[in-house]
Design a protein around this motif. Structure first.
Motif, PDB file in Angstrom:
ATOM      1  N   ALA A  47       0.824  -1.210   0.000  1.00 56.14           N
ATOM      2  CA  ALA A  47       0.000   0.000   0.000  1.00 56.14           C
ATOM      3  C   ALA A  47       0.860   1.263   0.000  1.00 56.14           C
ATOM      4  CB  ALA A  47      -0.925  -0.011   1.221  1.00 56.14           C
ATOM      5  N   LEU A  48       1.890   1.292   0.859  1.00 58.28           N
ATOM      6  CA  LEU A  48       2.758   2.473   0.930  1.00 58.28           C
ATOM      7  C   LEU A  48       3.494   2.703  -0.385  1.00 58.28           C
ATOM      8  CD1 LEU A  48       4.329   2.113   4.510  1.00 58.28           C
ATOM      9  CD2 LEU A  48       2.588   3.751   3.768  1.00 58.28           C
ATOM     10  N   SER A  49       3.926   1.626  -1.030  1.00 56.92           N
ATOM     11  CA  SER A  49       4.653   1.754  -2.298  1.00 56.92           C
ATOM     12  C   SER A  49       3.795   2.381  -3.387  1.00 56.92           C
ATOM     13  CB  SER A  49       5.149   0.386  -2.771  1.00 56.92           C
ATOM     14  OG  SER A  49       6.060  -0.162  -1.838  1.00 56.92           O
ATOM     15  N   HIS A  50       2.470   2.207  -3.275  1.00 58.88           N
ATOM     16  CA  HIS A  50       1.570   2.779  -4.276  1.00 58.88           C
ATOM     17  C   HIS A  50       1.031   4.148  -3.865  1.00 58.88           C
ATOM     18  CE1 HIS A  50       1.590  -1.393  -5.729  1.00 58.88           C
ATOM     19  NE2 HIS A  50       1.176  -0.904  -6.881  1.00 58.88           N
ATOM     20  N   LEU A  51       0.950   4.408  -2.557  1.00 54.76           N
ATOM     21  CA  LEU A  51       0.354   5.661  -2.090  1.00 54.76           C
ATOM     22  C   LEU A  51       1.336   6.819  -2.019  1.00 54.76           C
ATOM     23  CD1 LEU A  51      -1.936   4.334   0.812  1.00 54.76           C
ATOM     24  CD2 LEU A  51      -2.667   5.183  -1.427  1.00 54.76           C
ATOM     25  N   ASP A  52       2.600   6.531  -1.705  1.00 56.99           N
ATOM     26  CA  ASP A  52       3.591   7.590  -1.555  1.00 56.99           C
ATOM     27  C   ASP A  52       4.419   7.741  -2.833  1.00 56.99           C
ATOM     28  OD1 ASP A  52       5.895   9.170  -0.856  1.00 56.99           O
ATOM     29  OD2 ASP A  52       5.458   8.762   1.240  1.00 56.99           O
ATOM     30  N   LYS A 295      14.172   4.711   6.767  1.00 59.14           N
ATOM     31  CA  LYS A 295      13.509   5.965   7.121  1.00 59.14           C
ATOM     32  C   LYS A 295      12.483   6.379   6.074  1.00 59.14           C
ATOM     33  CE  LYS A 295      17.314   7.809   9.911  1.00 59.14           C
ATOM     34  NZ  LYS A 295      18.303   8.913  10.054  1.00 59.14           N
ATOM     35  N   ASP A 296      12.712   6.020   4.794  1.00 61.75           N
ATOM     36  CA  ASP A 296      11.747   6.371   3.744  1.00 61.75           C
ATOM     37  C   ASP A 296      10.397   5.707   4.000  1.00 61.75           C
ATOM     38  OD1 ASP A 296      13.667   7.873   2.468  1.00 61.75           O
ATOM     39  OD2 ASP A 296      14.290   6.247   1.133  1.00 61.75           O
ATOM     40  N   VAL A 297      10.438   4.432   4.378  1.00 59.86           N
ATOM     41  CA  VAL A 297       9.196   3.692   4.619  1.00 59.86           C
ATOM     42  C   VAL A 297       8.502   4.181   5.886  1.00 59.86           C
ATOM     43  CG1 VAL A 297       8.196   1.417   5.059  1.00 59.86           C
ATOM     44  CG2 VAL A 297      10.037   1.660   3.387  1.00 59.86           C
ATOM     45  N   THR A 298       9.270   4.369   6.966  1.00 59.25           N
ATOM     46  CA  THR A 298       8.655   4.860   8.208  1.00 59.25           C
ATOM     47  C   THR A 298       8.108   6.273   8.017  1.00 59.25           C
ATOM     48  OG1 THR A 298      10.863   5.561   8.958  1.00 59.25           O
ATOM     49  CG2 THR A 298      10.065   3.426   9.724  1.00 59.25           C
ATOM     50  N   GLY A 299       8.809   7.090   7.230  1.00 65.30           N
ATOM     51  CA  GLY A 299       8.315   8.441   6.946  1.00 65.30           C
ATOM     52  C   GLY A 299       7.031   8.402   6.146  1.00 65.30           C
ATOM     53  N   ALA A 300       6.962   7.520   5.158  1.00 63.15           N
ATOM     54  CA  ALA A 300       5.754   7.384   4.351  1.00 63.15           C
ATOM     55  C   ALA A 300       4.588   6.892   5.206  1.00 63.15           C
ATOM     56  CB  ALA A 300       5.998   6.414   3.202  1.00 63.15           C
ATOM     57  N   MET A 301       4.876   5.985   6.135  1.00 61.43           N
ATOM     58  CA  MET A 301       3.833   5.470   7.023  1.00 61.43           C
ATOM     59  C   MET A 301       3.271   6.583   7.901  1.00 61.43           C
ATOM     60  SD  MET A 301       4.092   2.199   9.595  1.00 61.43           S
ATOM     61  CE  MET A 301       5.014   1.297   8.349  1.00 61.43           C
ATOM     62  N   LYS A 302       4.163   7.424   8.428  1.00 59.85           N
ATOM     63  CA  LYS A 302       3.703   8.548   9.265  1.00 59.85           C
ATOM     64  C   LYS A 302       2.840   9.520   8.461  1.00 59.85           C
ATOM     65  CE  LYS A 302       7.685   8.397  12.402  1.00 59.85           C
ATOM     66  NZ  LYS A 302       8.944   9.073  12.810  1.00 59.85           N
ATOM     67  N   LYS A 303       3.249   9.803   7.209  1.00 60.96           N
ATOM     68  CA  LYS A 303       2.480  10.727   6.374  1.00 60.96           C
ATOM     69  C   LYS A 303       1.097  10.184   6.070  1.00 60.96           C
ATOM     70  CE  LYS A 303       5.605  11.360   3.120  1.00 60.96           C
ATOM     71  NZ  LYS A 303       6.195  11.859   1.842  1.00 60.96           N
ATOM     72  N   VAL A 304       1.015   8.893   5.761  1.00 59.58           N
ATOM     73  CA  VAL A 304      -0.278   8.279   5.445  1.00 59.58           C
ATOM     74  C   VAL A 304      -1.172   8.286   6.687  1.00 59.58           C
ATOM     75  CG1 VAL A 304      -1.424   6.107   4.844  1.00 59.58           C
ATOM     76  CG2 VAL A 304       0.590   6.865   3.562  1.00 59.58           C
ATOM     77  N   LEU A 305      -0.598   7.970   7.851  1.00 61.46           N
ATOM     78  CA  LEU A 305      -1.375   7.962   9.089  1.00 61.46           C
ATOM     79  C   LEU A 305      -1.857   9.368   9.455  1.00 61.46           C
ATOM     80  CD1 LEU A 305       0.692   5.439  11.252  1.00 61.46           C
ATOM     81  CD2 LEU A 305      -1.522   5.051  10.158  1.00 61.46           C
ATOM     82  N   CYS A 306      -0.968  10.354   9.281  1.00 65.18           N
ATOM     83  CA  CYS A 306      -1.347  11.749   9.575  1.00 65.18           C
ATOM     84  C   CYS A 306      -2.436  12.235   8.619  1.00 65.18           C
ATOM     85  CB  CYS A 306      -0.128  12.663   9.474  1.00 65.18           C
ATOM     86  SG  CYS A 306       1.082  12.423  10.785  1.00 65.18           S
ATOM     87  N   ARG A 307      -2.323  11.823   7.336  1.00 64.25           N
ATOM     88  CA  ARG A 307      -3.307  12.226   6.337  1.00 64.25           C
ATOM     89  C   ARG A 307      -4.671  11.650   6.674  1.00 64.25           C
ATOM     90  NH1 ARG A 307      -1.424  10.172   0.921  1.00 64.25           N
ATOM     91  NH2 ARG A 307       0.469  11.234   1.623  1.00 64.25           N
ATOM     92  N   SER A 308      -4.700  10.378   7.087  1.00 62.42           N
ATOM     93  CA  SER A 308      -5.977   9.743   7.436  1.00 62.42           C
ATOM     94  C   SER A 308      -6.559  10.350   8.703  1.00 62.42           C
ATOM     95  CB  SER A 308      -5.784   8.234   7.604  1.00 62.42           C
ATOM     96  OG  SER A 308      -4.898   7.956   8.662  1.00 62.42           O
ATOM     97  N   HIS A 309      -5.659  10.749   9.645  1.00 68.34           N
ATOM     98  CA  HIS A 309      -6.135  11.381  10.880  1.00 68.34           C
ATOM     99  C   HIS A 309      -6.711  12.768  10.604  1.00 68.34           C
ATOM    100  CE1 HIS A 309      -5.699  13.651  14.703  1.00 68.34           C
ATOM    101  NE2 HIS A 309      -6.090  12.489  15.225  1.00 68.34           N
ATOM    102  N   ASP A 310      -6.051  13.531   9.724  1.00 64.57           N
ATOM    103  CA  ASP A 310      -6.517  14.874   9.394  1.00 64.57           C
ATOM    104  C   ASP A 310      -7.847  14.854   8.642  1.00 64.57           C
ATOM    105  OD1 ASP A 310      -4.289  15.908  10.586  1.00 64.57           O
ATOM    106  OD2 ASP A 310      -3.157  16.154   8.717  1.00 64.57           O
ATOM    107  N   SER A 311      -8.056  13.798   7.834  1.00 69.05           N
ATOM    108  CA  SER A 311      -9.288  13.694   7.049  1.00 69.05           C
ATOM    109  C   SER A 311     -10.518  13.466   7.930  1.00 69.05           C
ATOM    110  CB  SER A 311      -9.188  12.566   6.018  1.00 69.05           C
ATOM    111  OG  SER A 311      -9.033  11.316   6.657  1.00 69.05           O
TER     112      SER A 311
END
Length: 312
Positions: A47-52, A295-311
């Protein structure tokens, strides 16, 4: 153990761990937890590989291929094993056994080749950084990934056909928890030296040629990284490559034990636990190794989680 009627049952009985009934409940719980984490971890990588957009690079293209492969690999064997661990009926139909061997062996062979391709990708990224986007063109990446799948399943088709052509004279109790070549050859009522020699030869090609490519690639990578003056860049390069080397060591070590030792030295009990390792443990730890050290993967995970939280 419930027995099938010998006159009507044409399948196989997977003995698995039935000789250790006290171990079956423990294995069921442990494998169920491992399987759930395997599904979660590998699905997250895909999922992260396709979303970020930052992860839409050759490295993560191959990594998402590896994660999809691991999802399929564990699903081809573990759900049935879980059912057998909690039930009395350990049977599998003839067609089911053929399908399981073809799929699991095909996926395992594909992973052997794919890990070699991933090592070449890291070599191109670190040793040829200025030409990396030209060398690892999307078409070439797709071609190498496709070739891994085609070669892997071509080998599986060959081994499956040759294995099930061997006469068994009514023997149908497989001393294993899945349909795999070595234990099925043990059921033969004829000399299987030719089959074992062919299996050994093909296994050398499928296992050791990628290992040779990986060794060459990482030999050149180490030399290139040691010439980098920036310690931060050195750590990043070694971190990424270290994850891949860890995965390679876990997978190839167990696969070589299972397929590249003489049959007279093959311990069935040890073989079961080694098969458990590369069937469920390695696919589970792959995403953990890649995410915790990347760090790229953990950073992408944080961005996706923050995006879903903000939505929300």
């Amino acid at each position: 153990m419930e027995q099938k009627n010998g006159s009507s049952f044409t399948g196989f009985v997977l003995l698995g761990f039935s000789d250790r009934p006290q171990l079956e409940l423990v294995l069921f719980v442990v494998l169920l937890i491992f399987y759930l984490f395997t599904l979660l971890g590998n699905t997250t990588i895909i999922a992260l590989s396709h979303l970020d957009p930052h992860l839409q690079t050759p490295m993560y293209f191959f990594l998402s291929n590896l994660s999809f492969l691991d999802l399929c690999y564990t699903t081809s064997t573990v759900p049935q094993l879980l059912v057998h661990l909690r039930g009395t009926d350990k049977s599998i139909s003839f067609g089911g056994c053929v399908a399981q061997m073809f799929v699991s062996l095909g996926l395992g062979s594909t992973e052997c080749i794919l890990l070699g391709v991933m090592a070449f990708d890291r070599y191109a990224a670190i040793c040829r950084p200025l030409h990396y986007t030209v060398v690892m063109h999307p078409r070439l990446c797709a071609l190498m990934a496709s070739a891994s799948w085609v070669i892997g399943f071509a080998n599986s088709l060959l081994q499956t056909v040759l294995t099930f052509l061997v006469p068994r004279c009514g023997r149908n109790k497989i001393d294993h928890f899945l349909c795999e070549v070595p234990p099925l050859l043990k059921l033969a009522c004829v000399d299987t030296t030719a089959n074992e020699s062919e299996l050994f030869f093909v296994s050398v090609i499928i296992l050791l040629i990628p290992v040779a490519l990986i060794t060459f690639s990482y030999g050149r990578i180490v030399r290139a990284v040691l010439r980098i003056k920036s310690s931060a860049r050195q750590r990043k390069a070694f971190g990424t490559c270290g994850s891949h080397i860890t995965v390679v060591s876990l997978f190839y070590g167990t696969a070589i034990y299972a397929y590249l030792q003489p049959s007279n030295n093959y311990s069935q009990d040890q073989g079961k636990f080694v098969s458990l390792f590369y069937t469920i443990v390695t696919p589970m730890v792959n995403p953990v190794i890649y995410t915790l050290r990347n760090k790229d993967v953990t950073g992408a995970m944080k961005k996706v989680l923050c995006r879903s939280h903000d939505s929300r």
